[in-house]
Design an enzyme around this catalytic site. Structure first.
Site, PDB file in Angstrom:
ATOM      1  N   ARG A 193       0.810  -1.225   0.000  1.00  0.00           N
ATOM      2  CA  ARG A 193       0.000   0.000   0.000  1.00  0.00           C
ATOM      3  C   ARG A 193       0.848   1.281   0.000  1.00  0.00           C
ATOM      4  O   ARG A 193       0.485   2.285   0.596  1.00  0.00           O
ATOM      5  CB  ARG A 193      -0.932   0.045   1.216  1.00  0.00           C
ATOM      6  N   SER A 237     -10.895   0.113   2.889  1.00  0.00           N
ATOM      7  CA  SER A 237     -10.129  -0.006   4.145  1.00  0.00           C
ATOM      8  C   SER A 237      -9.719   1.380   4.609  1.00  0.00           C
ATOM      9  O   SER A 237      -9.071   2.118   3.858  1.00  0.00           O
ATOM     10  CB  SER A 237      -8.860  -0.829   3.925  1.00  0.00           C
ATOM     11  N   GLU A 260      -5.091   4.493   6.006  1.00  0.00           N
ATOM     12  CA  GLU A 260      -4.754   4.225   4.608  1.00  0.00           C
ATOM     13  C   GLU A 260      -5.279   5.352   3.716  1.00  0.00           C
ATOM     14  O   GLU A 260      -4.701   5.647   2.684  1.00  0.00           O
ATOM     15  CB  GLU A 260      -5.374   2.887   4.193  1.00  0.00           C
TER      16      GLU A 260
HETATM   17  N1  EPU Z   1     -11.011  -9.927  10.193  1.00  0.00           N
HETATM   18  C1  EPU Z   1     -11.701  -9.927  11.380  1.00  0.00           C
HETATM   19  N2  EPU Z   1     -12.682  -8.997  11.552  1.00  0.00           N
HETATM   20  C2  EPU Z   1     -13.007  -8.106  10.606  1.00  0.00           C
HETATM   21  C3  EPU Z   1     -12.297  -8.094   9.391  1.00  0.00           C
HETATM   22  C4  EPU Z   1     -11.295  -9.029   9.207  1.00  0.00           C
HETATM   23  O1  EPU Z   1     -11.444 -10.735  12.262  1.00  0.00           O
HETATM   24  O2  EPU Z   1     -13.916  -7.311  10.854  1.00  0.00           O
HETATM   25  C5  EPU Z   1      -9.961 -10.952   9.991  1.00  0.00           C
HETATM   26  C6  EPU Z   1     -10.577 -12.254   9.496  1.00  0.00           C
HETATM   27  O3  EPU Z   1      -9.865 -13.324  10.066  1.00  0.00           O
HETATM   28  C7  EPU Z   1     -10.321 -12.200   8.012  1.00  0.00           C
HETATM   29  C8  EPU Z   1      -8.982 -11.492   7.961  1.00  0.00           C
HETATM   30  O4  EPU Z   1      -9.058 -10.533   9.011  1.00  0.00           O
HETATM   31  O5  EPU Z   1     -10.248 -13.487   7.460  1.00  0.00           O
HETATM   32  C9  EPU Z   1      -8.701 -10.820   6.653  1.00  0.00           C
HETATM   33  O6  EPU Z   1      -9.802 -10.023   6.243  1.00  0.00           O
HETATM   34  P1  EPU Z   1     -10.001  -9.655   4.694  1.00  0.00           P
HETATM   35  O7  EPU Z   1      -9.892 -10.870   3.865  1.00  0.00           O
HETATM   36  O8  EPU Z   1     -11.221  -8.839   4.569  1.00  0.00           O
HETATM   37  O9  EPU Z   1      -8.706  -8.822   4.369  1.00  0.00           O
HETATM   38  P2  EPU Z   1      -8.069  -7.536   5.077  1.00  0.00           P
HETATM   39  O10 EPU Z   1      -6.641  -7.852   5.353  1.00  0.00           O
HETATM   40  O11 EPU Z   1      -8.915  -7.062   6.202  1.00  0.00           O
HETATM   41  C10 EPU Z   1      -7.194  -6.527   2.825  1.00  0.00           C
HETATM   42  C11 EPU Z   1      -7.246  -5.226   2.085  1.00  0.00           C
HETATM   43  C12 EPU Z   1      -8.594  -5.045   1.389  1.00  0.00           C
HETATM   44  C13 EPU Z   1      -8.829  -6.222   0.467  1.00  0.00           C
HETATM   45  C14 EPU Z   1      -8.784  -7.506   1.304  1.00  0.00           C
HETATM   46  C15 EPU Z   1      -8.964  -8.757   0.488  1.00  0.00           C
HETATM   47  C16 EPU Z   1      -5.790  -3.724   3.321  1.00  0.00           C
HETATM   48  C17 EPU Z   1      -5.707  -2.516   4.168  1.00  0.00           C
HETATM   49  N3  EPU Z   1      -7.017  -4.103   2.980  1.00  0.00           N
HETATM   50  O12 EPU Z   1      -8.138  -6.451   3.893  1.00  0.00           O
HETATM   51  O13 EPU Z   1      -8.495  -3.878   0.582  1.00  0.00           O
HETATM   52  O14 EPU Z   1     -10.100  -6.128  -0.189  1.00  0.00           O
HETATM   53  O15 EPU Z   1      -7.487  -7.593   1.953  1.00  0.00           O
HETATM   54  O16 EPU Z   1      -7.800  -9.086  -0.158  1.00  0.00           O
HETATM   55  O17 EPU Z   1      -4.766  -4.297   2.965  1.00  0.00           O
HETATM   56  C18 EPU Z   1      -8.940  -1.536   0.463  1.00  0.00           C
HETATM   57  O18 EPU Z   1      -7.736  -1.364   0.419  1.00  0.00           O
HETATM   58  O19 EPU Z   1      -9.750  -0.581   0.428  1.00  0.00           O
HETATM   59  C19 EPU Z   1      -9.467  -2.894   0.615  1.00  0.00           C
HETATM   60  C20 EPU Z   1     -10.770  -3.142   0.787  1.00  0.00           C
END
Ligand code: EPU
Length: 336
Positions: free
Chosen positions: A162, A236, A332
């Site tokens: 990012r 995010s 972010e």
């Molecule tokens: N989780 C929780 N609670 C929550 C959200 C997430 O416990 O409310 C845990 C869960 O275990 C889940 C894990 O976190 O399995 C990962 O969550 P997710 O797959 O949604 O991925 P993320 O790391 O939270 C990142 C990106 C997103 C992207 C997703 C999917 C960043 C800051 N965000 O989120 O990007 O869609 O991966 O690959 O790296 C964006 O940048 O605007 C964005 C939406």
């Protein structure tokens, strides 16, 4: 050069917060940037806006908003690669579908990320196991200090999670007017991300096409993330914090269920959504601001929140996380 004055910015940011730009210029062709330079626009405060999907306006903007709306996509094939070039104002998801429809693989895991092509390298967008830096070949950018166009290679952009040179050393200096992506014509589909595997299984798809993947990813996003056209948000709000293995082990000893992703450099990314949820914020509402019920990493504007109200909630979250986990969350989104 067509300058508009006192323009409300609500339609130009996906958070849907109100703010007014003193001056506003829309650019439909990159050569128009020369006249902005000649007229001294870049000698005063200016801010370059793409899709407005990663910005939080906390006050009126006293300078010039330069909105990039230049369109156009073309490609050529060379050996095993296809090079796809898109102008900065193209909608990112339209580019993804341009590639999917012609069977050019690579970008499908990043379907439905909001925003424009010109913004895509700035924060090295990524989702569902794919990251822009792995497909980025070069970009053309206007240097607002010299009034000349220049080209940045992948290496010169210094991409990390990012982040890129456009968020650090060159913050606010260059305007990205087009991006060339290099896609490997015979690459294997990337379905390793758990949520994609699950969605494909639900659809009984064993050998997915890239269209299947783009559709699965789009479906997952629609289920999990709020649609900015109905609920104001900027995806995010925070980055996933990066910590050392020692820090992870400390965390694990107190919170054995901590969610993390190992990185290539030996460090780990902690799922910020998990941290925020553990502090009781998921689904919580303060005034007109709510933490999204399906993904705690996303802050939403229920209807009439101000940028300051959203910012204040984000500060409360950062304070809570620091107190409970001794981790500092970084925003972010760009705060203006
Ligand atoms: N989780 C929780 N609670 C929550 C959200 C997430 O416990 O409310 C845990 C869960 O275990 C889940 C894990 O976190 O399995 C990962 O969550 P997710 O797959 O949604 O991925 P993320 O790391 O939270 C990142 C990106 C997103 C992207 C997703 C999917 C960043 C800051 N965000 O989120 O990007 O869609 O991966 O690959 O790296 C964006 O940048 O605007 C964005 C939406």
């Amino acid at each position: 050069m067509n300058i508009e004055y006192n323009i409300p910015l609500k339609p130009f940011n996906t958070f849907g917060v109100q703010a007014v730009a003193k001056k506003f210029i829309e650019i439909k062709e990159e050569k128009a940037l020369y006249s902005l330079y000649d007229n001294g626009v870049f000698n005063e405060d200016f801010f370059v806006l793409g899709g407005g999907s990663n910005i939080l306006f906390t006050q009126d903007y006293n300078g010039t908003i330069v909105k990039i709306s230049s369109k156009g996509i073309h490609h050529f094939i060379e050996g095993n690669y296809v090079y796809v070039t898109a102008n900065g104002g193209e909608i990112w998801n339209d580019l993804v579908w341009y590639c999917v429809n012609q069977d050019f693989p690579g970008l499908e895991n990043m379907a439905l990320i909001p925003g424009t092509v010109g913004a895509s390298p700035i924060q090295n967008i990524g989702a569902y196991g794919a990251e822009l830096m792995n497909f980025f070949s070069s970009c053309r950018a206007f240097d607002t200090q010299t009034g000349q166009f220049t080209t940045f290679t992948n290496e010169q952009c210094q991409f990390t999670y990012r982040d890129s040179i456009f968020k650090s050393k060159y913050k606010g200096r260059f305007i990205i007017t087009s991006v060339t992506y290099r896609l490997f014509l015979h690459s294997k589909q990337n379905t390793s991300y758990g949520a994609i595997e699950e969605e494909l299984a639900k659809r009984n798809i064993v050998t997915p096409t890239i269209k299947d993947i783009a559709e699965a990813v789009s479906h997952i996003r629609v289920e999990k993330l709020p649609d900015p056209s109905t609920v104001g948000n900027a995806g995010s709000f925070f980055k996933n914090p990066i910590v050392t293995l020692d820090k992870l082990n400390d965390l694990k000893s107190i919170f054995p269920n901590v969610v993390f992703y190992p990185m290539e450099n030996g460090q780990v990314k902690i799922a910020a959504g998990w941290l925020i949820e553990q502090c009781g914020w998921k689904g919580k509402q303060i005034g007109e601001v709510a933490v999204w019920k399906n993904q705690a990493l996303v802050l939403t504007n229920i209807k009439n929140a101000t940028g300051v109200e959203i910012y204040d909630v984000s500060t409360k979250i950062i304070d809570n996380i620091l107190k409970k986990f001794s981790i500092t969350l970084e925003r972010e989104v760009n705060v203006l």
